[in-house]
Design an enzyme around this catalytic site. Structure first.
Site, PDB file in Angstrom:
ATOM      1  N   LYS A   1      -9.535  -0.618  -5.651  1.00 12.98           N
ATOM      2  CA  LYS A   1      -9.611  -0.094  -4.486  1.00 12.98           C
ATOM      3  C   LYS A   1     -11.016   0.155  -4.088  1.00 12.98           C
ATOM      4  O   LYS A   1     -11.571   1.630  -4.846  1.00 12.98           O
ATOM      5  CB  LYS A   1      -8.356   0.805  -4.172  1.00 12.98           C
ATOM      6  CG  LYS A   1      -8.063   1.421  -3.247  1.00 12.98           C
ATOM      7  CD  LYS A   1      -8.118   0.480  -2.007  1.00 12.98           C
ATOM      8  CE  LYS A   1      -7.919   1.360  -0.637  1.00 12.98           C
ATOM      9  NZ  LYS A   1      -7.059   2.635  -0.594  1.00 12.98           N
TER      10      LYS A   1
ATOM     11  N   ASN B   1      -5.374   7.324  -6.498  1.00  8.99           N
ATOM     12  CA  ASN B   1      -5.982   8.123  -6.144  1.00  8.99           C
ATOM     13  C   ASN B   1      -5.376   9.449  -6.343  1.00  8.99           C
ATOM     14  O   ASN B   1      -5.357  10.177  -5.512  1.00  8.99           O
ATOM     15  CB  ASN B   1      -6.226   7.976  -4.581  1.00  8.99           C
ATOM     16  CG  ASN B   1      -5.381   7.917  -3.334  1.00  8.99           C
ATOM     17  OD1 ASN B   1      -4.652   7.774  -3.717  1.00  8.99           O
ATOM     18  ND2 ASN B   1      -5.692   9.110  -2.372  1.00  8.99           N
TER      19      ASN B   1
ATOM     20  N   HIS C   1       0.882  -1.916   0.262  1.00 10.19           N
ATOM     21  CA  HIS C   1       0.238   0.117   0.046  1.00 10.19           C
ATOM     22  C   HIS C   1       1.102   1.391   0.095  1.00 10.19           C
ATOM     23  O   HIS C   1       1.408   1.781   1.434  1.00 10.19           O
ATOM     24  CB  HIS C   1      -1.132  -0.208   1.098  1.00 10.19           C
ATOM     25  CG  HIS C   1      -2.195   1.447   1.511  1.00 10.19           C
ATOM     26  ND1 HIS C   1      -3.151   0.978   2.445  1.00 10.19           N
ATOM     27  CD2 HIS C   1      -1.550   2.774   1.110  1.00 10.19           C
ATOM     28  CE1 HIS C   1      -3.838   2.078   1.700  1.00 10.19           C
ATOM     29  NE2 HIS C   1      -2.719   2.990   1.391  1.00 10.19           N
TER      30      HIS C   1
ATOM     31  N   HIS D   1       2.536  14.484   1.450  1.00 11.25           N
ATOM     32  CA  HIS D   1       2.075  16.034   0.542  1.00 11.25           C
ATOM     33  C   HIS D   1       2.598  17.448   0.813  1.00 11.25           C
ATOM     34  O   HIS D   1       3.382  17.117   2.399  1.00 11.25           O
ATOM     35  CB  HIS D   1       0.409  16.218   1.995  1.00 11.25           C
ATOM     36  CG  HIS D   1      -0.595  15.249   1.678  1.00 11.25           C
ATOM     37  ND1 HIS D   1      -1.398  15.863   1.077  1.00 11.25           N
ATOM     38  CD2 HIS D   1      -0.738  13.905   1.920  1.00 11.25           C
ATOM     39  CE1 HIS D   1      -2.501  14.620   0.970  1.00 11.25           C
ATOM     40  NE2 HIS D   1      -1.896  13.262   1.449  1.00 11.25           N
TER      41      HIS D   1
ATOM     42  N   HIS E   1       1.589   5.021  -1.998  1.00  4.71           N
ATOM     43  CA  HIS E   1       1.061   6.696  -2.851  1.00  4.71           C
ATOM     44  C   HIS E   1       2.435   6.971  -2.980  1.00  4.71           C
ATOM     45  O   HIS E   1       3.310   7.560  -2.594  1.00  4.71           O
ATOM     46  CB  HIS E   1      -0.303   7.704  -2.402  1.00  4.71           C
ATOM     47  CG  HIS E   1      -0.512   6.862  -1.415  1.00  4.71           C
ATOM     48  ND1 HIS E   1      -2.555   6.967  -2.089  1.00  4.71           N
ATOM     49  CD2 HIS E   1      -0.933   6.484  -0.057  1.00  4.71           C
ATOM     50  CE1 HIS E   1      -3.305   6.404  -1.051  1.00  4.71           C
ATOM     51  NE2 HIS E   1      -2.308   6.314   0.540  1.00  4.71           N
ATOM     52  N   LEU E   2       2.259   6.524  -5.066  1.00  6.31           N
ATOM     53  CA  LEU E   2       3.556   7.181  -5.515  1.00  6.31           C
ATOM     54  C   LEU E   2       3.254   8.908  -5.670  1.00  6.31           C
ATOM     55  O   LEU E   2       4.006   9.759  -6.337  1.00  6.31           O
ATOM     56  CB  LEU E   2       3.815   6.724  -6.272  1.00  6.31           C
ATOM     57  CG  LEU E   2       4.495   4.809  -5.866  1.00  6.31           C
ATOM     58  CD1 LEU E   2       4.948   4.815  -7.071  1.00  6.31           C
ATOM     59  CD2 LEU E   2       6.087   5.259  -5.121  1.00  6.31           C
ATOM     60  N   ARG E   3       1.591   8.721  -6.010  1.00  8.06           N
ATOM     61  CA  ARG E   3       1.734  10.308  -6.857  1.00  8.06           C
ATOM     62  C   ARG E   3       1.786  10.464  -8.442  1.00  8.06           C
ATOM     63  O   ARG E   3       1.699   9.507  -8.705  1.00  8.06           O
ATOM     64  CB  ARG E   3       2.082  11.316  -5.687  1.00  8.06           C
ATOM     65  CG  ARG E   3       1.966  11.206  -4.903  1.00  8.06           C
ATOM     66  CD  ARG E   3       0.162  11.794  -4.094  1.00  8.06           C
ATOM     67  NE  ARG E   3       0.344  11.752  -2.783  1.00  8.06           N
ATOM     68  CZ  ARG E   3      -0.394  10.968  -2.107  1.00  8.06           C
ATOM     69  NH1 ARG E   3      -1.696  10.965  -2.295  1.00  8.06           N
ATOM     70  NH2 ARG E   3      -0.240  11.404  -0.437  1.00  8.06           N
TER      71      ARG E   3
ATOM     72  N   LEU F   1      -4.973   9.451   7.782  1.00  9.95           N
ATOM     73  CA  LEU F   1      -6.596   8.763   7.395  1.00  9.95           C
ATOM     74  C   LEU F   1      -6.876   7.239   7.851  1.00  9.95           C
ATOM     75  O   LEU F   1      -5.686   7.537   6.467  1.00  9.95           O
ATOM     76  CB  LEU F   1      -7.497   9.297   6.798  1.00  9.95           C
ATOM     77  CG  LEU F   1      -8.263  10.615   6.942  1.00  9.95           C
ATOM     78  CD1 LEU F   1      -9.076  11.621   6.407  1.00  9.95           C
ATOM     79  CD2 LEU F   1      -9.005  10.912   8.637  1.00  9.95           C
TER      80      LEU F   1
ATOM     81  N   ASP G   1       1.391   2.505   3.685  1.00 13.37           N
ATOM     82  CA  ASP G   1       0.626   4.050   3.279  1.00 13.37           C
ATOM     83  C   ASP G   1       0.936   5.483   3.358  1.00 13.37           C
ATOM     84  O   ASP G   1       0.910   5.906   3.365  1.00 13.37           O
ATOM     85  CB  ASP G   1      -0.569   4.024   4.486  1.00 13.37           C
ATOM     86  CG  ASP G   1      -1.683   5.299   4.231  1.00 13.37           C
ATOM     87  OD1 ASP G   1      -1.980   5.705   2.558  1.00 13.37           O
ATOM     88  OD2 ASP G   1      -2.010   5.635   4.943  1.00 13.37           O
TER      89      ASP G   1
ATOM     90  N   HIS H   1     -10.401   0.770   1.696  1.00  9.38           N
ATOM     91  CA  HIS H   1     -10.181   2.346   2.706  1.00  9.38           C
ATOM     92  C   HIS H   1     -11.804   1.911   3.084  1.00  9.38           C
ATOM     93  O   HIS H   1     -12.743   1.946   3.451  1.00  9.38           O
ATOM     94  CB  HIS H   1      -9.987   3.217   2.682  1.00  9.38           C
ATOM     95  CG  HIS H   1      -9.816   4.628   3.201  1.00  9.38           C
ATOM     96  ND1 HIS H   1      -8.467   5.112   3.272  1.00  9.38           N
ATOM     97  CD2 HIS H   1     -11.196   4.702   4.256  1.00  9.38           C
ATOM     98  CE1 HIS H   1      -9.174   6.272   4.663  1.00  9.38           C
ATOM     99  NE2 HIS H   1     -10.146   6.060   4.844  1.00  9.38           N
TER     100      HIS H   1
ATOM    101  N   HIS I   1      -4.733  -0.300   5.854  1.00  9.20           N
ATOM    102  CA  HIS I   1      -3.663   0.671   6.706  1.00  9.20           C
ATOM    103  C   HIS I   1      -5.058   1.012   8.121  1.00  9.20           C
ATOM    104  O   HIS I   1      -5.723   1.435   8.354  1.00  9.20           O
ATOM    105  CB  HIS I   1      -4.067   1.750   6.681  1.00  9.20           C
ATOM    106  CG  HIS I   1      -5.196   2.424   5.659  1.00  9.20           C
ATOM    107  ND1 HIS I   1      -6.360   2.637   6.233  1.00  9.20           N
ATOM    108  CD2 HIS I   1      -4.696   3.268   4.914  1.00  9.20           C
ATOM    109  CE1 HIS I   1      -6.812   2.995   5.365  1.00  9.20           C
ATOM    110  NE2 HIS I   1      -5.697   3.324   4.316  1.00  9.20           N
TER     111      HIS I   1
HETATM  112  N1  LIG Z   1      -3.613   7.856   4.138  1.00  4.85           N
HETATM  113  C1  LIG Z   1      -3.865   9.319   4.168  1.00  4.85           C
HETATM  114  O1  LIG Z   1      -4.203   9.801   4.596  1.00  4.85           O
HETATM  115  N2  LIG Z   1      -4.245   9.651   3.305  1.00  4.85           N
HETATM  116  C2  LIG Z   1      -3.997   9.037   1.741  1.00  4.85           C
HETATM  117  C3  LIG Z   1      -5.489   7.885   1.726  1.00  4.85           C
HETATM  118  C4  LIG Z   1      -5.314   7.496   2.063  1.00  4.85           C
HETATM  119  O2  LIG Z   1      -4.515   6.241   1.627  1.00  4.85           O
HETATM  120  O3  LIG Z   1      -6.546   7.081   2.871  1.00  4.85           O
HETATM  121  C5  LIG Z   1      -3.885   9.948   0.924  1.00  4.85           C
HETATM  122  O4  LIG Z   1      -3.244   9.452  -0.354  1.00  4.85           O
HETATM  123  O5  LIG Z   1      -3.207  10.960   1.213  1.00  4.85           O
HETATM  124 ZN   LIG Z   2      -3.073   4.812   1.437  1.00  3.02          ZN
HETATM  125 ZN   LIG Z   3      -7.131   4.725   2.971  1.00  6.06          ZN
END
Ligand SMILES: NC(=O)N[C@@H](CC(=O)O)C(=O)O
Ligand SMILES: [Zn+2]
Ligand SMILES: [Zn+2]
Length: 344
Positions: free
Chosen positions: A100, A41, A13, A252, A15-17, A220, A248, A137, A175
């Protein structure tokens, strides 16, 4: 010096953006992860095989040119408009490994998420039929449900019915943050598993809220009280194949977290296995780290375990206070503080 050699881990899990963030996130994920389940996402989200393959190409172009390279495993983002054909196409591909479920409004970039889980049932039925894992999620979004209770309510209202209606569905509760979730997954059938982050093992809501509000701990599902933290530590270090590594890691820009309405997400990919090692060592369960990080994930997804190893040294070092993210900067979790383990 204490040394730990483990089979190369994977991140189930992350996030690579996209865009100019990719070279940074992909380089960090490539430090030692063999594979990474890449969260979809983006804006707009990754809704079908064509979009997943295009995103995969952008990730591959951003891979470092020397050293180890992480293999991206793509994920579809379920919307109210996802079709059974989208699932069939994805399941037949060798690039998409899961889909997802984001309840609309639950988390970062979830606006296009699902507004009615019951209406998604035909799509979930297709996932069960084709063996495509459903990643969840797990939080309700009702304004009248306390944010600290949203995961537990989601389990009662949605996960239990999904598990009953689709007994052969492979499902990962992502998560997890509560004793309720750990208990649900432990008691469920073998095709239901969970990922656990390093930060939910290392921290509880006091770290975020006592003595000042610390936006870099805000993610989250939100950090819970320490009894839940202990339940997650117990689950991750239990040796149960139902719990495996998912960072996760969710970058940001610093100015978007340190503001009047800050974004949810913690950046840990720069030191992920190092943070997990610390959490497992604190529980006196370092011997359980390898299976959690490197065995149970691929076993669940039906993929081979990695065959090479990585080495960690017990050696204190100072985490960077900030890191580049495209043209922005991020403040990584633990930034400027000491870390106990270091990659050899
Ligand atoms: N975990 C988070 O707080 N943020 C994740 C989204 C997610 O995994 O719920 C994100 O994309 O920033
Ligand atoms: Zn996530
Ligand atoms: Zn999530």
């Amino acid at each position: 010096m204490q040394t730990l050699e483990i089979t190369r881990p994977d991140d189930w899990h992350i996030h690579l953006r996209d865009g100019d963030a990719l070279p940074h996130t992909v380089a960090d994920a490539s430090r030692y992860f063999g594979r990474a389940i890449v969260m979809p996402n983006l804006t707009p989200p990754v809704r079908n095989l064509i979009e997943a393959n295009a995103y995969r190409q952008r990730i591959i172009q951003a891979l470092p040119t020397s050293g180890h390279q992480v293999t991206p495993l793509m994920v579809l983002y379920l919307t109210d408009n996802t079709t059974e054909a989208d699932i069939a196409d994805a399941a037949a591909s060798d690039t998409v490994f899961a889909a997802k479920l984001y309840p609309a409004g639950a988390t970062t970039n979830s606006d296009s998420g699902v507004t009615s889980i019951e209406k998604l049932y035909p799509v979930i039925a297709a996932m069960e039929k084709y063996g495509l894992p459903l990643l969840v999620h797990g939080e309700v979004t009702d304004a009248d449900i306390d944010i600290f209770d949203r995961e537990a309510r989601f389990i009662e209202r949605h996960l239990t019915p999904i598990a009953t209606n689709f007994p052969d569905l492979k499902m990962v509760l992502e998560h997890i943050t509560t004793a309720d979730a750990a208990q649900f997954v432990s008691g469920a059938s073998a095709n239901i598993a969970a990922t656990i982050t390093a930060h939910h093992m290392l921290y509880n809501r006091n770290h975020m809220l006592a003595g000042g509000i610390r936006p870099h701990y805000y993610c989250l599902p939100i950090l819970k009280r320490n009894t839940h933290q202990q339940a997650l530590i117990n689950a991750a270090t239990s040796g149960s194949p139902k719990f495996f590594l998912g960072t996760d890691s969710a970058p940001h820009a610093r100015h978007r977290k340190e503001t009047d309405c800050g974004c949810a997400g913690c950046y840990t990919a720069y030191a992920a296995i190092e943070l997990y090692a610390e959490a497992f060592e604190a529980a006196d369960k370092l011997d359980k780290l390898e299976a959690f990080a490197s065995f149970y994930g691929p076993d669940f997804y039906g993929l081979p375990r990695n065959s090479d190893t990585i080495i960690l040294h017990k050696n204190s070092w100072t985490a960077p206070e900030q890191l580049p993210l495209g043209s922005d900067t991020i403040y990584p979790l633990r930034g400027g503080e000491q870390l106990q383990w270091q990659l050899a």
